[in-house]
Each structure stands twice: as C-alpha cells, then as structure tokens.
Design a protein around this motif. Structure first.
Motif, PDB file in Angstrom:
ATOM      1  N   ALA A 255       3.882  71.211   9.532  1.00 51.16           N
ATOM      2  CA  ALA A 255       5.100  69.898  10.595  1.00 51.16           C
ATOM      3  C   ALA A 255       4.290  69.474  11.556  1.00 51.16           C
ATOM      4  O   ALA A 255       3.828  68.497  12.045  1.00 51.16           O
ATOM      5  N   VAL A 256       3.736  70.813  12.532  1.00 50.67           N
ATOM      6  CA  VAL A 256       3.559  70.253  13.804  1.00 50.67           C
ATOM      7  C   VAL A 256       2.013  69.786  13.999  1.00 50.67           C
ATOM      8  O   VAL A 256       1.693  68.365  13.891  1.00 50.67           O
ATOM      9  N   VAL A 257       1.420  70.170  12.730  1.00 51.03           N
ATOM     10  CA  VAL A 257      -0.258  70.298  12.354  1.00 51.03           C
ATOM     11  C   VAL A 257      -0.147  69.006  11.550  1.00 51.03           C
ATOM     12  O   VAL A 257      -0.776  68.037  11.936  1.00 51.03           O
ATOM     13  N   GLU A 258       0.689  68.264  10.574  1.00 51.46           N
ATOM     14  CA  GLU A 258       0.882  67.197  10.552  1.00 51.46           C
ATOM     15  C   GLU A 258       1.056  66.359  10.862  1.00 51.46           C
ATOM     16  O   GLU A 258       0.463  64.429  11.111  1.00 51.46           O
ATOM     17  N   ALA A 259       1.498  66.128  11.835  1.00 51.39           N
ATOM     18  CA  ALA A 259       2.048  65.308  13.124  1.00 51.39           C
ATOM     19  C   ALA A 259       0.922  65.236  13.812  1.00 51.39           C
ATOM     20  O   ALA A 259       1.334  64.192  14.515  1.00 51.39           O
ATOM     21  N   ASN A 297      -2.893  82.146  19.841  1.00 46.99           N
ATOM     22  CA  ASN A 297      -3.206  80.220  19.296  1.00 46.99           C
ATOM     23  C   ASN A 297      -3.873  80.902  17.989  1.00 46.99           C
ATOM     24  O   ASN A 297      -3.945  81.575  18.079  1.00 46.99           O
ATOM     25  N   VAL A 298      -3.220  80.252  16.307  1.00 44.25           N
ATOM     26  CA  VAL A 298      -3.537  80.557  15.602  1.00 44.25           C
ATOM     27  C   VAL A 298      -4.813  79.886  15.449  1.00 44.25           C
ATOM     28  O   VAL A 298      -3.909  78.238  15.389  1.00 44.25           O
ATOM     29  N   LYS A 299      -5.391  80.316  15.156  1.00 44.85           N
ATOM     30  CA  LYS A 299      -6.860  79.741  15.098  1.00 44.85           C
ATOM     31  C   LYS A 299      -7.195  78.937  13.684  1.00 44.85           C
ATOM     32  O   LYS A 299      -6.595  79.013  12.911  1.00 44.85           O
ATOM     33  N   ASP A 300      -7.344  77.347  14.178  1.00 38.84           N
ATOM     34  CA  ASP A 300      -7.802  76.291  12.819  1.00 38.84           C
ATOM     35  C   ASP A 300      -6.282  76.764  12.098  1.00 38.84           C
ATOM     36  O   ASP A 300      -6.415  76.311  10.749  1.00 38.84           O
ATOM     37  N   ALA A 301      -5.737  76.516  12.008  1.00 39.24           N
ATOM     38  CA  ALA A 301      -4.036  76.445  11.427  1.00 39.24           C
ATOM     39  C   ALA A 301      -4.065  75.809  10.350  1.00 39.24           C
ATOM     40  O   ALA A 301      -3.277  75.161   9.796  1.00 39.24           O
ATOM     41  N   ASP A 302      -4.345  74.108  10.301  1.00 42.47           N
ATOM     42  CA  ASP A 302      -4.967  73.074   9.298  1.00 42.47           C
ATOM     43  C   ASP A 302      -5.076  73.674   8.510  1.00 42.47           C
ATOM     44  O   ASP A 302      -5.476  73.021   6.801  1.00 42.47           O
ATOM     45  N   THR A 303      -6.282  75.055   8.436  1.00 39.32           N
ATOM     46  CA  THR A 303      -6.618  75.242   7.117  1.00 39.32           C
ATOM     47  C   THR A 303      -6.074  76.422   6.400  1.00 39.32           C
ATOM     48  O   THR A 303      -6.412  77.156   5.536  1.00 39.32           O
ATOM     49  N   LEU A 304      -5.107  76.867   6.844  1.00 34.35           N
ATOM     50  CA  LEU A 304      -3.817  78.116   6.475  1.00 34.35           C
ATOM     51  C   LEU A 304      -2.710  77.918   5.648  1.00 34.35           C
ATOM     52  O   LEU A 304      -2.379  76.878   5.995  1.00 34.35           O
ATOM     53  N   SER A 305      -2.668  78.254   4.510  1.00 35.76           N
ATOM     54  CA  SER A 305      -1.603  78.255   3.608  1.00 35.76           C
ATOM     55  C   SER A 305      -0.411  78.977   4.803  1.00 35.76           C
ATOM     56  O   SER A 305      -0.215  79.203   5.567  1.00 35.76           O
ATOM     57  N   LEU A 306       1.439  78.689   3.993  1.00 32.41           N
ATOM     58  CA  LEU A 306       2.298  78.590   4.778  1.00 32.41           C
ATOM     59  C   LEU A 306       2.094  81.012   4.661  1.00 32.41           C
ATOM     60  O   LEU A 306       2.333  80.797   6.146  1.00 32.41           O
ATOM     61  N   ALA A 307       1.762  81.155   4.165  1.00 36.04           N
ATOM     62  CA  ALA A 307       1.528  82.459   3.996  1.00 36.04           C
ATOM     63  C   ALA A 307       0.601  83.024   5.132  1.00 36.04           C
ATOM     64  O   ALA A 307       0.467  84.257   5.603  1.00 36.04           O
ATOM     65  N   GLY A 308      -0.425  82.298   4.934  1.00 38.60           N
ATOM     66  CA  GLY A 308      -1.823  82.943   5.824  1.00 38.60           C
ATOM     67  C   GLY A 308      -1.068  82.385   7.598  1.00 38.60           C
ATOM     68  O   GLY A 308      -1.714  82.958   8.317  1.00 38.60           O
ATOM     69  N   GLU A 407      11.164  65.030  10.107  1.00 35.66           N
ATOM     70  CA  GLU A 407      11.217  64.325   8.947  1.00 35.66           C
ATOM     71  C   GLU A 407      10.729  65.707   8.881  1.00 35.66           C
ATOM     72  O   GLU A 407      11.219  65.610   6.914  1.00 35.66           O
ATOM     73  N   LEU A 408       9.721  66.143   8.837  1.00 39.54           N
ATOM     74  CA  LEU A 408       8.960  67.246   7.483  1.00 39.54           C
ATOM     75  C   LEU A 408      10.504  68.445   7.273  1.00 39.54           C
ATOM     76  O   LEU A 408       9.701  69.091   6.259  1.00 39.54           O
ATOM     77  N   VAL A 409      10.505  69.151   7.940  1.00 41.44           N
ATOM     78  CA  VAL A 409      10.846  69.756   8.247  1.00 41.44           C
ATOM     79  C   VAL A 409      12.525  69.800   7.237  1.00 41.44           C
ATOM     80  O   VAL A 409      13.132  71.061   6.656  1.00 41.44           O
ATOM     81  N   GLU A 410      12.890  68.684   7.441  1.00 43.95           N
ATOM     82  CA  GLU A 410      14.002  68.388   6.450  1.00 43.95           C
ATOM     83  C   GLU A 410      13.674  68.192   5.080  1.00 43.95           C
ATOM     84  O   GLU A 410      14.729  68.161   4.316  1.00 43.95           O
ATOM     85  N   ASP A 411      12.270  67.793   4.818  1.00 40.92           N
ATOM     86  CA  ASP A 411      12.213  67.559   3.420  1.00 40.92           C
ATOM     87  C   ASP A 411      10.954  68.861   3.118  1.00 40.92           C
ATOM     88  O   ASP A 411       9.863  68.091   3.442  1.00 40.92           O
ATOM     89  N   LEU A 415       6.258  69.392   2.891  1.00 41.77           N
ATOM     90  CA  LEU A 415       5.869  69.192   3.689  1.00 41.77           C
ATOM     91  C   LEU A 415       4.693  70.364   3.367  1.00 41.77           C
ATOM     92  O   LEU A 415       3.620  70.350   3.537  1.00 41.77           O
ATOM     93  N   LEU A 416       5.507  70.905   2.323  1.00 44.68           N
ATOM     94  CA  LEU A 416       4.160  72.218   2.091  1.00 44.68           C
ATOM     95  C   LEU A 416       3.521  71.617   0.506  1.00 44.68           C
ATOM     96  O   LEU A 416       2.278  71.672   0.672  1.00 44.68           O
ATOM     97  N   LEU A 417       3.790  70.251   0.173  1.00 43.46           N
ATOM     98  CA  LEU A 417       3.023  69.469  -0.768  1.00 43.46           C
ATOM     99  C   LEU A 417       2.013  68.567  -0.614  1.00 43.46           C
ATOM    100  O   LEU A 417       1.293  67.763  -0.332  1.00 43.46           O
ATOM    101  N   GLU A 418       2.223  68.252   1.469  1.00 42.70           N
ATOM    102  CA  GLU A 418       0.886  67.320   2.259  1.00 42.70           C
ATOM    103  C   GLU A 418       1.533  66.264   1.639  1.00 42.70           C
ATOM    104  O   GLU A 418       0.495  65.578   1.832  1.00 42.70           O
ATOM    105  N   VAL A 419       2.039  65.785   1.286  1.00 43.93           N
ATOM    106  CA  VAL A 419       2.194  64.254   0.831  1.00 43.93           C
ATOM    107  C   VAL A 419       3.345  63.322   2.190  1.00 43.93           C
ATOM    108  O   VAL A 419       3.983  63.730   2.508  1.00 43.93           O
TER     109      VAL A 419
END
Length: 419
Positions: A255-259, A297-308, A407-411, A415-419
């Motif tokens: 959620a942070v990365v998308e924000a 810190n988690v490097k390049d968090a935008d490239t990782l899946s939830l599991a990653g 909004e993203l965490v409540e939906d 969040l996971l579909l990135e829409v």
C-alpha cells in the motif's frame, strides 16, 4: 606461522569501528570459523571469525571498548601452536588435589554438629553482619529455631570467640511473631554502562531529525476486517507454498509503494537547497534488537510480490536478532514503517529516519464500535500515524497519502490487483 587478524571493511563510508567484545581471550586455542570478536560500527554489528585453527594473542590496546581503524591489526593467530595438554583438569580432580589429605597435626577440629547447625541457612542480614565483623558462625550459639543464628546473636558476638557448647532448645517457642530482618536499602545502588556505538548513532540520528526537520504528525484509522479475513482464509496455503507466515506488514508495504507513486514528495528528501526525488522504493522496516532499534530496508519493494516482501522482512528481522545486519541492509532506504502495535501501542508519533521525509506508524488492532451505514458495528480498527517533514511535504499531501493507504488496505483485492 603467525596470522594477523585485521579489522575488516564493513562499508564504503566507515573508517573505524569499536571492539564490542571478545569471545576468546589471549592464549585460547580457537578453531576455524569460531567467532573471535564482535565489531560495532555506527550502522551495524559484525562478527569476526578465525580463518584457521590456532592460539590467539590479542594486541595491547585492542581490548573490548577500543576504537580501531579499518584494516588495523588487532590480534594474531599462531597456526602452528597446539592446545596445551591438560590445560583444563577435571573439576573433581582439581578439588581433590586442592584438599589436604588430613588436618595438620595439632589443629583443633571443630565439632561437626555445631559447625553445621551454626553456619547453615544464614539469613542475608545475619550473613552480612558475620562478614562485616569477621565472625566464625560455628563459634556462636544460635538461639533461633533449630539452633539457627539470629541477628541478635551475631550483634552480641565478639570476633575470636571459641565454639560454645550447644544449649538445650527452649521448651516452647516465644509468643508473637519473630521480627523480620530489616531489608537492606538500595539507595545509591547504580552503575554506569558506556553507550554502544550503535546506540550513540541512534541517539544522534533521532536528535538530528528533531533539530533539522519541521516534524508534524497526521492520523487516520483503518478497518482491518477484510485483510484479516483474507489472511485467515489463505494463511495455511500461503505458508505451505512460500515457507513464510502471511502477516500484515506485507499489505502495508504494498500500500505504501502505491501511495508513494501518487505522492512522490513523500519518497523524497531535502539535499542542501535541492529536493532529491527517488524513482525507486526501498521501504525500511523498524526492527527491535538487543543492540537497539534498527531500520533495514526492503530493496526495490515495488518489484516484489506479497510473498517476496514477507520473505524479505523475515530475513531482515532474523539478521537483526542475530546481529548480522550489514551496512547495505541499513543504507539506501527512502521511506520507513514502524509497528509499535506488536508491543501493545495504541497510538504514537514516530520520529523520522533521517534524512527520509516521512515514516508510517502502525499500531495495535483493537475492536471498537463503529458507525457503519447508520448502524453500530464492532470492527477491528487500527490507528495509523504519519510523521512527515513539513518543509517538503504539505499537509494536503500528507493527509491524502495516508488516506490512500487506508483505502488500499481496506480493499485488499484492489491492492493486490494494483487497480
């Protein structure tokens, strides 16, 4: 052959380190890959291990607490030396050898019963007086239960007294409860412990943030119901497939990365008279360790899946607990998350991980009555706190950023579909 043990390089900008502790001492025989000492820098702790078997000699001035330069020789290892034969005798044999075979001729033996009854089970107060006055407990006749020494007995006794013949026990115990020995006062009982290098650096960075940034905190709350349902439904399959627990941090990192993509100023900081924007997302996760708070810190968090993300957080937390965090793990973060909820915190105002411009504080999930569509429902709620540098981030941006995370965490599907 003498092998030098040098202070290893632990980061590009680090020129010195502090010897936190030695796990071996001079003269010890050490095996290859055994840990010799723990080095502390302003960013991390580093273990130094033996490269070969040998006998260790620590150089003068390189004791625990010494500040040493990178590349300096702090000890040597004699790889030709062997363990000393019989260096450690069995405890039983040592005790046997130390004990005399018989009492010296002419020595007066103490009565066994008197010695046992008088010296056993001394209370702390009685034992203190015995030591202060240099008394022989076996030379004092106890008037307490079963012949035990009381405080009054040892206060009246004089040093050098000879063993006294035991008296007959009183026919009955005196009426009334015996007075308890006075507890020793602990006023003035304190000690000074030097701050570790890491603790000093933590203090400096936190104070630097307060002195430099224009700190302000904005709050919101998030309904964790849907995330908890999703987690409950898939946590077993998630653990089975990826080998890591499905937690809440992964959802917040995504959620942070998308924000941050929508509000790039929150992922930037002030560099002199410029604003330094970052087109990468390294998300720091605060980890509490014995050495203090660290934020790898988690490097390049935008490239990782939830599991990653969950795997990366698990590995960083383990390295922090084991004292194996590296400068690379700690450097390069652009935004941080701290979770006081794991310790029970309901609300807080976190301090920036300077020079970053914002930090998100997560808190305890607590059931609270909420008005939902005109009805009161009990919902699992969490307070969110965003502390930010008002010099670079306006209030509107900060509030909107936090609302986006809510909004993203409540939906979580969105969040996971990135829409």
């Amino acid at each position: 052959m003498k092998q030098e043990i040098k202070v290893p390089a632990v980061g590009e900008s680090i020129t010195e380190a502090t010897i936190g502790s030695w796990t071996k001492k001079s003269g010890d025989f050490v095996k290859r890959n055994e840990v010799l000492m723990l080095l502390e820098t302003d960013k991390a702790s580093v273990e130094v291990v033996a490269e070969n078997d040998g006998v260790l000699t620590i150089n003068p001035g390189c004791e625990a607490g010494a500040v040493v330069q990178i590349g300096a020789t702090v000890a040597t290892l004699d790889t030709d030396a062997k363990p000393a034969a019989g260096a450690a005798a069995p405890a039983a044999e040592t005790a046997k050898a130390a004990a005399p075979a018989s009492a010296p001729a002419g020595a007066a033996a103490l009565p066994a019963a008197a010695g046992k009854d008088a010296s056993a089970h001394l209370s702390p107060a009685v034992n203190r007086i015995v030591n202060e006055k240099g008394l022989d407990p076996s030379a004092i006749q106890g008037t307490g239960k079963d012949g035990r020494l009381t405080k009054g007995d040892v206060l009246e006794a004089q040093p050098g007294a000879k063993p006294a013949a035991p008296k007959a026990a009183p026919a009955s115990a005196p009426t009334g409860a015996p007075a308890l020995p006075a507890a020793a006062s602990k006023q003035g009982d304190k000690k000074l412990v030097p701050m570790t290098t890491i603790r000093k650096r933590i203090s400096e960075k936190l104070k630097e943030a307060q002195n430099t940034a224009a700190l302000l905190t904005t709050f919101n709350e998030v309904d964790m119901g849907k995330v908890m349902e999703l987690r409950s439904k898939y946590k077993d399959k998630f653990k089975e497939k990826y080998g890591v627990n499905l937690g809440f941090n992964g959802f917040f990192v995504k959620a942070v990365v998308e924000a941050l993509k929508d509000f790039p100023a929150v992922n930037a900081w002030i560099n002199g008279t410029d604003i330094e924007y970052h087109n990468y997302y390294n998300i720091g996760i605060a980890v509490s360790t014995e050495k203090g708070l660290m934020v790898p810190n988690v490097k390049d968090a935008d490239t990782l899946s939830l599991a990653g993300i969950e795997l990366a957080i698990r590995d960083l937390a383990a390295k922090g607990r084991d004292g194996k965090i590296t400068p690379n793990d700690l450097g390069g973060g652009t935004f941080s998350i701290t979770n006081g909820g794991v310790f029970g915190s309901l609300l807080s105002t976190p301090i920036l991980n300077f020079p970053q411009s914002a930090i998100l504080g997560l808190h305890k999930i607590q059931d609270r009555p909420m008005a939902i569509n005109g009805k009161v429902e009990i919902r699992p709620m969490m307070y969110l706190a965003l502390t930010y540098d008002h010099r670079i981030i306006d209030g509107k941006e900060a509030v909107s950023f936090l609302v986006k995370i809510k909004e993203l965490v409540e939906d979580p599907e969105r969040l996971l579909l990135e829409v």
